[in-house]
Motif scaffolding. Sequence first.
Motif, PDB file in Angstrom:
ATOM      1  N   ILE A 183      -1.641  -6.418   2.558  1.00  0.00           N
ATOM      2  CA  ILE A 183      -1.161  -5.259   3.333  1.00  0.00           C
ATOM      3  C   ILE A 183      -0.158  -4.465   2.509  1.00  0.00           C
ATOM      4  O   ILE A 183      -0.250  -3.235   2.378  1.00  0.00           O
ATOM      5  N   PHE A 184       0.800  -5.152   1.921  1.00  0.00           N
ATOM      6  CA  PHE A 184       1.870  -4.465   1.197  1.00  0.00           C
ATOM      7  C   PHE A 184       1.380  -3.899  -0.137  1.00  0.00           C
ATOM      8  O   PHE A 184       1.872  -2.854  -0.591  1.00  0.00           O
ATOM      9  N   LYS A 185       0.423  -4.566  -0.764  1.00  0.00           N
ATOM     10  CA  LYS A 185      -0.173  -3.978  -1.972  1.00  0.00           C
ATOM     11  C   LYS A 185      -0.859  -2.663  -1.640  1.00  0.00           C
ATOM     12  O   LYS A 185      -0.740  -1.676  -2.378  1.00  0.00           O
ATOM     13  N   ASN A 186      -1.585  -2.645  -0.517  1.00  0.00           N
ATOM     14  CA  ASN A 186      -2.267  -1.409  -0.121  1.00  0.00           C
ATOM     15  C   ASN A 186      -1.276  -0.316   0.237  1.00  0.00           C
ATOM     16  O   ASN A 186      -1.509   0.866  -0.057  1.00  0.00           O
ATOM     17  N   ILE A 187      -0.173  -0.688   0.899  1.00  0.00           N
ATOM     18  CA  ILE A 187       0.844   0.317   1.230  1.00  0.00           C
ATOM     19  C   ILE A 187       1.370   0.973  -0.043  1.00  0.00           C
ATOM     20  O   ILE A 187       1.473   2.201  -0.136  1.00  0.00           O
ATOM     21  N   LEU A 188       1.689   0.155  -1.043  1.00  0.00           N
ATOM     22  CA  LEU A 188       2.213   0.697  -2.302  1.00  0.00           C
ATOM     23  C   LEU A 188       1.180   1.596  -2.985  1.00  0.00           C
ATOM     24  O   LEU A 188       1.507   2.691  -3.465  1.00  0.00           O
ATOM     25  N   THR A 189      -0.074   1.158  -3.013  1.00  0.00           N
ATOM     26  CA  THR A 189      -1.126   1.954  -3.648  1.00  0.00           C
ATOM     27  C   THR A 189      -1.297   3.304  -2.962  1.00  0.00           C
ATOM     28  O   THR A 189      -1.405   4.351  -3.612  1.00  0.00           O
ATOM     29  N   ILE A 190      -1.291   3.294  -1.627  1.00  0.00           N
ATOM     30  CA  ILE A 190      -1.499   4.533  -0.875  1.00  0.00           C
ATOM     31  C   ILE A 190      -0.298   5.463  -1.026  1.00  0.00           C
ATOM     32  O   ILE A 190      -0.447   6.686  -1.151  1.00  0.00           O
ATOM     33  N   LEU A 191       0.916   4.911  -1.032  1.00  0.00           N
ATOM     34  CA  LEU A 191       2.103   5.741  -1.245  1.00  0.00           C
ATOM     35  C   LEU A 191       2.047   6.439  -2.604  1.00  0.00           C
ATOM     36  O   LEU A 191       2.320   7.644  -2.719  1.00  0.00           O
ATOM     37  N   CYS A 192       1.693   5.700  -3.650  1.00  0.00           N
ATOM     38  CA  CYS A 192       1.635   6.286  -4.989  1.00  0.00           C
ATOM     39  C   CYS A 192       0.504   7.312  -5.102  1.00  0.00           C
ATOM     40  O   CYS A 192       0.593   8.249  -5.902  1.00  0.00           O
ATOM     41  N   GLU A 193      -0.557   7.147  -4.295  1.00  0.00           N
ATOM     42  CA  GLU A 193      -1.701   8.043  -4.378  1.00  0.00           C
ATOM     43  C   GLU A 193      -1.493   9.333  -3.595  1.00  0.00           C
ATOM     44  O   GLU A 193      -1.853  10.420  -4.052  1.00  0.00           O
TER      45      GLU A 193
END
Length: 516
Positions: free
Chosen positions: A479-489
Motif C-alpha cells: 500500500i505504502f509503496k504504491n502511495i509513494l509511486t503515485i505521489l511521485c507520478e
Amino acid sequence: MAKDRSDDELVTRIRGEITDSLGYMGDTISQQREQAMEYYYSLPFGNEVEGRSQYVDSTVQDTIEWIKPSLMRVFASGDEMVKFNPHGPEDVEMAKQATDYVNYVFTKDNNGFNILYSMFKTALLQKNGFCKIYWKTSNEQKKESYKNLTEPEYQALLVDDEVEIIDVEQNEKNMLGQIEITYDVECKRVKDYSRVQIDPVPPEEILVSRRAKSIKDCDFIAQRVSKTVSELVDMGFNKKEVESLPTAEDQAFNTESIVRRSYDDATSDMELSNIDPALRVVQITECYMKVDMDGDGIAELRKIIVGGSGYNNYVILENEEIPVIPFAMVTAIPMPFRFFGLSFYDLLADVQQMSTTIMRQTLDNMYLQNAARTVVVDGQANLDDLLTSRPGGIVRVKNPNAVTPMQTPNFLNEGLAMMQKIDDLKEKRSGVPKQNTGLNPDTINKSHTTATSVNQMMAAGTQRVELIARNFAEGVKDIFKNILTILCEYQDQERIIRLRGKFIPMNPREWTTRYD
C-alpha cells in the motif's frame, strides 16, 4: 482502420481474460466466499426441522472477532506505520520526508484505520482482502468578482494558475490630472484538491487471471463495478457511449453482495431507471493488463476501462498507460504458488457444522427429557387434557395405565463431552486458545505447573496471530509503496502540511521511488 482493428483485438483479449478469470460468474472462489459470509452471520444451514432445535453455532465469527483486536493493535497503534530507508547519504532527508508524507496521506487524507480494518476482516473471512490506491482528481470552483483593481493587481490575477477570467471591464479615472486605469473583473477560481485516494474493495469486484500467483506477477487483474449513467458522465466519459451501455445484470454476479446485506436487508437494489434514466445502473470493468500497444515487442502496463458485460460487446471507454497496478492485497494464510490463500472459514467451516449438529442434538434431548413424548391407549384418556399442559392440571383417564411417558435415552453427558472435544479441535484449527478469549475458570487456583502450561498455550496462540500479522505486513508495505509511486507520478505541485506542530512543504517530484 488500424486503430479500429487494434481495438477489436483488444476487446477480444479482454473478453477472454474476463471470462476465464477467477471470481467470474459464481465460480468456486465466489461460492466459498458467499458461504463464508453465511457462516459468519450464523445463518440457518437449510436442513432445519420444524419443531426441533434451530441453533446455529458461531465458531467462524467468534474466532475472527477475537483475532482482529490483536492485529489492529499491531498496525494502528502508532503514528508511523511505515518507514522508508535511504539508499545513500544523499537520500536521508528525502527518505524522512517521504516517510512523514506517506504516513500523513494514509492516516489523515484517508481513514487508514478503517481501510486496514476492512482489508483484515475480509482476509480473515474471505481469503484475500483488497484495497485500491489511485490518484483522484478533484477541483472546487468558486466565482469571484473584483472592483477597481489596479494594473499590478489585475496582472496578478492573470498569472494566477487557479484563476480563469470570465469578464473584464476597463475604467479610466482622472486623478489629479493623471489618467488612472482600473479594472472590474469577474473570474472563476478553480482550486485543485487532487489527492491519493485509498478505497477498500469488496472481493467480489476483483477478477484476476488464473495464471497469477500474486498481484506483482499477474498480467491481468480487473475491478468490476456498477455505476449510474450520471456518475460515469460526471467522471468525464462520453455521454453517448455511456447511455448506449446495457443495464447491469447485478443478480448474475453479485450474489456475494446480496448475502453480505442479507443479515439486515433482504431486499435488492431498487431499479430507478424508470424514474430517471440518468440513474440507470450500468456495468464497467477497469482492466489492468500488460499490452503491447505500440508494436515494439514489449508489453506496457495499461489501464483499460470497458463498459458492458459478457452478454454484449464491450466498449472501450478509456485506455492509458499507468506506472503501477493500483491494488494491494493481504491474506492470512498464503498458499504457495496460488493467488488466493485460506481464510478462517476454510479452517473452521466443518467445525461449525459439527458444533451446530451436536448442540442441536443435545438441546433436542434436553427438551425430550423435560417434556417427554407420551404413550396413550386409544379411547382410554381425554386428549384435550393431555394437550393442555399446566401445573396442577388434571388428565381424565378410564384406566390408570392409559397414559405412560415414553422413555428417552439421556444424551446430555455424551453431548457435553463431545462439545468439549469440538472446542479442543477449534483451538487447534484456529490457534486461539480459550485462555486468549477470556478468563477460563479451569485455570483459577491451579498449581504453578498448570499456570506455566497455560502461559505456553497463550504464547503459542500469540505466535499464530503474529504470523498472520507478518503476512499482512507484506500487503501493507505494498500500500505504502504504491502511495509513494503515485505521489511521485501525479503530484506536480508543492503541498504544505502540518506535522508535529510545524507547517512543512512536501514536493514528491524531488524524491525517488527507490527507497527501501
